[in-house]
Motif scaffolding. Structure first.
Motif, short mmCIF file in Angstrom:
data_model
loop_
_atom_site.label_atom_id
_atom_site.label_comp_id
_atom_site.label_asym_id
_atom_site.label_seq_id
_atom_site.Cartn_x
_atom_site.Cartn_y
_atom_site.Cartn_z
N ILE A 94 44.70 40.21 44.90
CA ILE A 94 44.61 41.66 44.75
C ILE A 94 44.20 41.99 43.32
CG2 ILE A 94 45.96 43.79 44.75
CD1 ILE A 94 47.56 42.69 47.05
N PRO A 95 43.02 42.60 43.14
CA PRO A 95 42.60 43.00 41.80
C PRO A 95 43.57 44.03 41.21
CG PRO A 95 40.77 43.12 43.35
CD PRO A 95 42.02 42.91 44.15
N ALA A 96 43.84 43.94 39.93
CA ALA A 96 44.81 44.82 39.28
C ALA A 96 44.42 46.29 39.37
CB ALA A 96 44.96 44.41 37.82
N GLY A 97 43.14 46.58 39.47
CA GLY A 97 42.68 47.96 39.49
C GLY A 97 43.06 48.74 40.74
N ILE A 98 43.50 48.05 41.80
CA ILE A 98 43.92 48.77 43.00
C ILE A 98 45.43 49.01 43.00
CG2 ILE A 98 41.94 47.99 44.36
CD1 ILE A 98 43.86 46.11 45.86
N VAL A 99 46.10 48.54 41.95
CA VAL A 99 47.54 48.80 41.79
C VAL A 99 47.69 50.22 41.28
CG1 VAL A 99 49.60 48.19 40.47
CG2 VAL A 99 48.13 46.38 41.38
N THR A 100 48.51 51.01 41.98
CA THR A 100 48.69 52.41 41.57
C THR A 100 49.98 52.63 40.81
OG1 THR A 100 49.65 52.89 43.75
CG2 THR A 100 47.29 53.36 43.44
N VAL A 101 51.06 51.95 41.22
CA VAL A 101 52.36 52.16 40.58
C VAL A 101 53.12 50.84 40.54
CG1 VAL A 101 54.60 53.34 40.71
CG2 VAL A 101 52.53 54.54 41.41
N MET B 129 30.46 37.98 37.47
CA MET B 129 31.65 38.66 37.96
C MET B 129 31.66 40.08 37.42
SD MET B 129 35.64 37.77 37.22
CE MET B 129 35.35 37.66 35.49
N ALA B 130 31.96 41.00 38.28
CA ALA B 130 32.05 42.40 37.87
C ALA B 130 33.30 42.58 37.02
CB ALA B 130 32.11 43.30 39.09
N THR C 15 33.68 37.79 42.43
CA THR C 15 32.61 38.75 42.67
C THR C 15 32.64 39.21 44.12
OG1 THR C 15 31.23 37.83 40.92
CG2 THR C 15 30.10 39.11 42.64
N GLU C 16 32.86 38.28 45.05
CA GLU C 16 32.95 38.63 46.47
C GLU C 16 34.11 39.61 46.71
OE1 GLU C 16 33.53 36.43 50.82
OE2 GLU C 16 33.53 35.22 48.99
N VAL C 17 35.26 39.33 46.10
CA VAL C 17 36.42 40.21 46.23
C VAL C 17 36.11 41.58 45.61
CG1 VAL C 17 38.81 40.61 45.52
CG2 VAL C 17 38.11 38.34 46.33
N GLY C 18 35.51 41.56 44.43
CA GLY C 18 35.15 42.81 43.76
C GLY C 18 34.18 43.64 44.58
N ASP C 19 33.17 43.00 45.13
CA ASP C 19 32.19 43.70 45.97
C ASP C 19 32.86 44.32 47.19
OD1 ASP C 19 30.23 42.96 44.16
OD2 ASP C 19 29.38 41.39 45.45
N TYR C 20 33.81 43.59 47.79
CA TYR C 20 34.53 44.10 48.96
C TYR C 20 35.27 45.40 48.62
CZ TYR C 20 38.05 44.51 52.59
OH TYR C 20 38.87 45.00 53.59
N HIS D 81 34.85 47.38 45.98
CA HIS D 81 33.90 48.42 45.57
C HIS D 81 33.30 49.11 46.80
CE1 HIS D 81 33.99 48.07 41.28
NE2 HIS D 81 33.67 46.79 41.30
N ALA D 82 32.99 48.34 47.84
CA ALA D 82 32.43 48.91 49.07
C ALA D 82 33.43 49.86 49.75
CB ALA D 82 32.01 47.80 50.03
N LEU D 83 34.73 49.63 49.52
CA LEU D 83 35.76 50.52 50.07
C LEU D 83 35.98 51.76 49.20
CD1 LEU D 83 38.50 47.94 51.19
CD2 LEU D 83 36.86 49.17 52.64
N GLY D 84 35.33 51.78 48.05
CA GLY D 84 35.45 52.93 47.16
C GLY D 84 36.44 52.77 46.01
N PHE D 85 36.83 51.55 45.75
CA PHE D 85 37.77 51.31 44.65
C PHE D 85 37.05 50.80 43.42
CE2 PHE D 85 40.25 50.85 48.53
CZ PHE D 85 41.24 51.78 48.30
#
Length: 117
Positions: free
Chosen positions: A63-70, A1-2, A106-111, A113-117
């Protein structure tokens, strides 16, 4: 897992370790996604499970926490970077066991990451 930024809340997100986001409304720039059903707070695995209601056939998304902005605790809202369509086409979330399944995460993370997050 990333591991890394994608699986941890950002320092500027407004997240306080141990804060419950359950029930908060989750939104993207192009509309509401749903409400937080559950959350995982383990470092390098932080994420939200969001009940999407009817817009995604009554399902849930992880939803991975790293895409949460606010996080606005006062308004009980969570904002995310990706669009609704990006989240809608993310790997499907089907069972609770996926919240700790390394292959699925890992599949979610790869998805994302491919979008640039």
């Amino acid at each position: 897992m990333a591991v890394g930024a994608l699986w941890n809340f950002g320092q500027d997100s407004g997240y306080l370790l141990g804060e419950s986001l359950v029930g908060f409304t989750v939104g993207a720039a192009d509309g509401t996604i749903g409400r937080v059903e559950r959350q995982e707070d383990r470092i390098n695995m932080q994420h939200l499970v969001v009940d999407t209601g009817v817009w995604k056939f009554g399902g849930s998304v992880l939803i991975p926490a790293g895409i949460v902005t606010v996080i606005d605790s006062q308004e009980q809202t969570v904002s995310v970077s990706p669009s609704r369509d990006d989240i809608k086409t993310a790997p499907r979330f089907a069972t609770d066991s996926e919240t700790t399944d390394q292959e699925y995460l890992t599949e979610v993370g790869d998805y994302y990451h491919a979008l640039g997050f």
